[in-house]
Design an enzyme around this catalytic site. Structure first.
Site, PDB file in Angstrom:
ATOM      1  N   ASP A 188       0.844  -1.189   0.000  1.00 33.64           N
ATOM      2  CA  ASP A 188       0.000   0.000   0.000  1.00 33.64           C
ATOM      3  C   ASP A 188       0.883   1.243   0.000  1.00 33.64           C
ATOM      4  O   ASP A 188       1.714   1.425   0.891  1.00 33.64           O
ATOM      5  CB  ASP A 188      -0.892   0.026   1.242  1.00 33.64           C
ATOM      6  N   TYR A 221       2.910   9.928   0.798  1.00 35.93           N
ATOM      7  CA  TYR A 221       3.952   9.382   1.674  1.00 35.93           C
ATOM      8  C   TYR A 221       5.351   9.792   1.208  1.00 35.93           C
ATOM      9  O   TYR A 221       6.324   9.598   1.920  1.00 35.93           O
ATOM     10  CB  TYR A 221       3.867   7.847   1.759  1.00 35.93           C
ATOM     11  N   LYS A 228      -2.248   6.085  -4.109  1.00 32.99           N
ATOM     12  CA  LYS A 228      -3.391   6.972  -3.852  1.00 32.99           C
ATOM     13  C   LYS A 228      -3.184   8.366  -4.417  1.00 32.99           C
ATOM     14  O   LYS A 228      -2.070   8.910  -4.361  1.00 32.99           O
ATOM     15  CB  LYS A 228      -3.640   7.094  -2.338  1.00 32.99           C
ATOM     16  N   HIS A 283      -7.320   9.325  -1.952  1.00 32.95           N
ATOM     17  CA  HIS A 283      -6.773   9.197  -0.590  1.00 32.95           C
ATOM     18  C   HIS A 283      -7.761   9.672   0.478  1.00 32.95           C
ATOM     19  O   HIS A 283      -7.905   9.049   1.527  1.00 32.95           O
ATOM     20  CB  HIS A 283      -5.454   9.977  -0.509  1.00 32.95           C
ATOM     21  N   LEU A 313      -3.643  -2.842  13.625  1.00 34.37           N
ATOM     22  CA  LEU A 313      -3.191  -3.056  15.012  1.00 34.37           C
ATOM     23  C   LEU A 313      -3.440  -1.806  15.855  1.00 34.37           C
ATOM     24  O   LEU A 313      -2.836  -1.628  16.920  1.00 34.37           O
ATOM     25  CB  LEU A 313      -1.701  -3.434  15.032  1.00 34.37           C
TER      26      LEU A 313
HETATM   27  N1  LIG Z   1      -5.665   5.830   4.059  1.00 32.88           N
HETATM   28  C1  LIG Z   1      -5.148   6.456   5.074  1.00 32.88           C
HETATM   29  O1  LIG Z   1      -5.460   7.600   5.367  1.00 32.88           O
HETATM   30  C2  LIG Z   1      -4.129   5.750   5.918  1.00 32.88           C
HETATM   31  C3  LIG Z   1      -3.806   6.273   7.195  1.00 32.88           C
HETATM   32  C4  LIG Z   1      -2.852   5.582   7.958  1.00 32.88           C
HETATM   33  C5  LIG Z   1      -2.281   4.423   7.466  1.00 32.88           C
HETATM   34  N2  LIG Z   1      -2.598   3.965   6.210  1.00 32.88           N
HETATM   35  C6  LIG Z   1      -1.960   2.761   5.638  1.00 32.88           C
HETATM   36  O2  LIG Z   1      -2.054   1.699   6.557  1.00 32.88           O
HETATM   37  C7  LIG Z   1      -0.750   1.178   6.834  1.00 32.88           C
HETATM   38  C8  LIG Z   1      -0.744   0.573   8.202  1.00 32.88           C
HETATM   39  O3  LIG Z   1      -0.997   1.571   9.204  1.00 32.88           O
HETATM   40  P1  LIG Z   1      -0.269   1.526  10.589  1.00 32.88           P
HETATM   41  O4  LIG Z   1       1.151   1.576  10.324  1.00 32.88           O
HETATM   42  O5  LIG Z   1      -0.811   2.489  11.523  1.00 32.88           O
HETATM   43  O6  LIG Z   1      -0.693   0.065  11.072  1.00 32.88           O
HETATM   44  P2  LIG Z   1      -0.606  -0.728  12.395  1.00 32.88           P
HETATM   45  O7  LIG Z   1      -0.023  -2.031  11.982  1.00 32.88           O
HETATM   46  O8  LIG Z   1      -1.921  -0.664  13.067  1.00 32.88           O
HETATM   47  O9  LIG Z   1       0.405   0.038  13.368  1.00 32.88           O
HETATM   48  C9  LIG Z   1       1.750  -0.042  13.255  1.00 32.88           C
HETATM   49  C10 LIG Z   1       2.309  -0.140  14.668  1.00 32.88           C
HETATM   50  O10 LIG Z   1       2.160  -1.486  15.133  1.00 32.88           O
HETATM   51  C11 LIG Z   1       3.432  -2.015  15.478  1.00 32.88           C
HETATM   52  N3  LIG Z   1       3.498  -3.394  14.978  1.00 32.88           N
HETATM   53  C12 LIG Z   1       3.554  -3.824  13.701  1.00 32.88           C
HETATM   54  N4  LIG Z   1       3.587  -5.167  13.642  1.00 32.88           N
HETATM   55  C13 LIG Z   1       3.564  -5.601  14.918  1.00 32.88           C
HETATM   56  C14 LIG Z   1       3.582  -6.877  15.501  1.00 32.88           C
HETATM   57  N5  LIG Z   1       3.633  -7.989  14.770  1.00 32.88           N
HETATM   58  N6  LIG Z   1       3.543  -6.954  16.858  1.00 32.88           N
HETATM   59  C15 LIG Z   1       3.494  -5.846  17.626  1.00 32.88           C
HETATM   60  N7  LIG Z   1       3.471  -4.599  17.123  1.00 32.88           N
HETATM   61  C16 LIG Z   1       3.507  -4.489  15.776  1.00 32.88           C
HETATM   62  C17 LIG Z   1       4.449  -1.145  14.822  1.00 32.88           C
HETATM   63  O11 LIG Z   1       5.577  -1.026  15.632  1.00 32.88           O
HETATM   64  P3  LIG Z   1       7.045  -1.541  15.138  1.00 32.88           P
HETATM   65  O12 LIG Z   1       7.462  -0.620  14.038  1.00 32.88           O
HETATM   66  O13 LIG Z   1       7.856  -1.453  16.389  1.00 32.88           O
HETATM   67  O14 LIG Z   1       6.875  -2.948  14.659  1.00 32.88           O
HETATM   68  C18 LIG Z   1       3.749   0.203  14.752  1.00 32.88           C
HETATM   69  O15 LIG Z   1       3.904   0.901  15.968  1.00 32.88           O
HETATM   70  C19 LIG Z   1       0.177   2.385   6.599  1.00 32.88           C
HETATM   71  O16 LIG Z   1       1.503   2.037   6.361  1.00 32.88           O
HETATM   72  C20 LIG Z   1      -0.468   2.976   5.370  1.00 32.88           C
HETATM   73  O17 LIG Z   1      -0.086   2.242   4.214  1.00 32.88           O
HETATM   74  C21 LIG Z   1      -3.526   4.604   5.455  1.00 32.88           C
END
Ligand SMILES: NC(=O)c1ccc[n+]([C@@H]2O[C@H](COP(=O)([O-])OP(=O)(O)OC[C@H]3O[C@@H](n4cnc5c(N)ncnc54)[C@H](OP(=O)(O)O)[C@@H]3O)[C@@H](O)[C@H]2O)c1
Length: 313
Positions: free
Chosen positions: A52, A57, A86, A119, A220
């Site tokens: 994604d 970004y 996006k 987006h 998460l």
């Molecule tokens: N459309 C939108 O407006 C929008 C907005 C936000 C995000 N997104 C998309 O969604 C993606 C995911 O969002 P997100 O990064 O917030 O997702 P997330 O997976 O909910 O949160 C990431 C957090 O979880 C931790 N984490 C990841 N894998 C883990 C595991 N196996 N065990 C424990 N902790 C874990 C990471 O820490 P560590 O780094 O320490 O592993 C990080 O702090 C983004 O990269 C982006 O592509 C889209």
């Protein structure tokens, strides 16, 4: 119910446009381009086949480099990996849509994209400044274009073969209804924040009814407080099924019929997040009925201003 062996490899056929989206997705919202490239390479090596991205970004080139390296060494074929990017808010004017996608494709070093999303439904003042503000620091919106006009421009990209499917992100059910009603090519994917603290059941029901894949970001809970991964319902199930809380939350996402995005720069977390397996039905019920905390971490749906934007470069 999916078997433990198939959950991580599940692909959901798209009902609109063409293709099939892997339910397990890796997000690239990572501030540093070098870290982005490394994390993307790791994700592909571990087995993720769904990336994604977004022009906002500012790291599509780093994702493109990682992809090209994997394609060159033959780890993956182009048709095995599903790439989403996006359209940013400043490019909603129809005449800006194709140039924006062309630029994303150039940075990603690809000749087509699997899915192109708007987006957010908020149009900003068109131009090169991705974050246009007035003298008081307020976002300058663009009232000269409607979401339906932007959608029509995305439909033309599907006609031209530059993207296989189109969709929306950070959209409310109300606005989604409007687009579905007006669309010639319906949204294939809707990307919204969703996790056990924000299950979005009504939106998911609507998506099911209309053949739309709900793609859950922050699966998460962004790792923020209150932490989904510390919820007693999740941690109890994790103990019972000998999985980690992250694996429980991610398996739940796939088993209830959504695709998900998660992000990490850590090899162990990336591996762990891919190695999910199906939960027993009683665990699925417990998560649905036993969790009452309700939190939206990302205010973007209401404001159009994403809160998690890399400040690099
Ligand atoms: N459309 C939108 O407006 C929008 C907005 C936000 C995000 N997104 C998309 O969604 C993606 C995911 O969002 P997100 O990064 O917030 O997702 P997330 O997976 O909910 O949160 C990431 C957090 O979880 C931790 N984490 C990841 N894998 C883990 C595991 N196996 N065990 C424990 N902790 C874990 C990471 O820490 P560590 O780094 O320490 O592993 C990080 O702090 C983004 O990269 C982006 O592509 C889209």
């Amino acid at each position: 119910m999916a078997t433990p062996d198939t959950l991580r490899d599940m692909r959901i056929p798209l009902s609109h446009g063409s293709g099939a989206i892997p339910a397990v997705g890796f997000g690239t919202l990572i501030p540093d381009p070098l870290a982005t490239k490394q994390a993307t390479k790791t994700a592909l090596e571990v087995g993720f086949r769904h990336l994604d991205c977004a022009e906002r970004y500012r790291n599509e080139a780093a994702v493109g480099d990682a992809l090209q390296e994997a394609l060159k060494v033959g780890t993956i074929r182009r048709d095995e990996v599903f790439v989403t990017t996006k359209l940013w808010n400043t490019n909603h004017r129809p005449e800006r849509v194709k140039p924006a996608l062309d630029a994303s494709l150039r940075r990603l070093q690809l000749d087509y994209i699997d899915c192109y999303l708007i987006h957010t439904p908020f149009a900003f003042q068109p131009g090169d400044d991705q974050d246009p503000r007035d003298a008081h620091g307020k976002v300058i919106y663009d009232t000269g274009v409607t979401l339906v006009e932007t959608w029509r421009a995305l439909e033309r990209l599907v006609d031209d073969g530059q993207c296989r499917a189109i969709g929306l992100s950070d959209i409310t059910l109300e606005k989604l209804r409007e687009i579905v009603a007006a669309a010639r090519i319906k949204p294939a994917v809707v990307q919204v924040e969703s996790h056990p603290y924000l299950p979005e059941w009504d939106l998911l029901d609507f998506c099911r009814e209309h053949g739309i894949v709900l793609l859950a970001f922050a699966a998460l809970g962004h790792g923020l407080n209150p932490r989904v991964l510390d919820d007693p319902v999740i941690t109890n199930i994790a103990q019972r099924v000998h999985k980690t809380p992250a694996q429980v939350a991610l398996a739940w996402a796939v088993q209830r019929g959504t695709a998900f995005l998660t992000t990490s720069t850590r090899l162990d977390h990336i591996q762990e997040s891919f190695e999910i397996s199906a939960l027993p039905e009683d665990a699925m019920r417990e998560i649905r009925d036993g969790i009452t905390t309700n939190v939206r971490f990302n205010a973007v749906v209401g404001t159009g201003v994403p809160g998690f934007i890399p400040r690099v470069g």
